[in-house]
Design a protein around this motif. Structure first.
Motif: not given
Length: 76
Positions: A12-20, A62-71
């Protein structure tokens, strides 16, 4: 018990990172999971900023990735 090459959360994370974005119907159709909201909650707890949008017409979420953790952000 079958051998899994990639965890559902990582998938799921890979899909969010690749497709947003990712949605419930896609996860059900591709047989990733029927509990997408639980994995999104886990990712939010790890610091990912994910927005939720609900479609009134199709009753899909729908879930939209807005930002990733700062680390995890690349420096430079």
């Amino acid at each position: 018990m079958g051998v899994t090459t990639i965890s559902r959360e990582k998938q799921i994370l890979n899909i969010l990172l690749n497709k947003g974005k990712i949605d419930n119907f896609y996860c059900i159709d591709t047989r990733i999971t029927t509990r997408l909201g639980a994995y999104i909650c886990n990712l939010r707890n790890k610091g990912y900023i994910i927005e939720t949008q609900r479609s009134k017409e199709s009753r899909n979420t729908y879930y939209i990735l807005k930002d990733i953790p700062k680390n995890l952000k690349k420096v430079g």
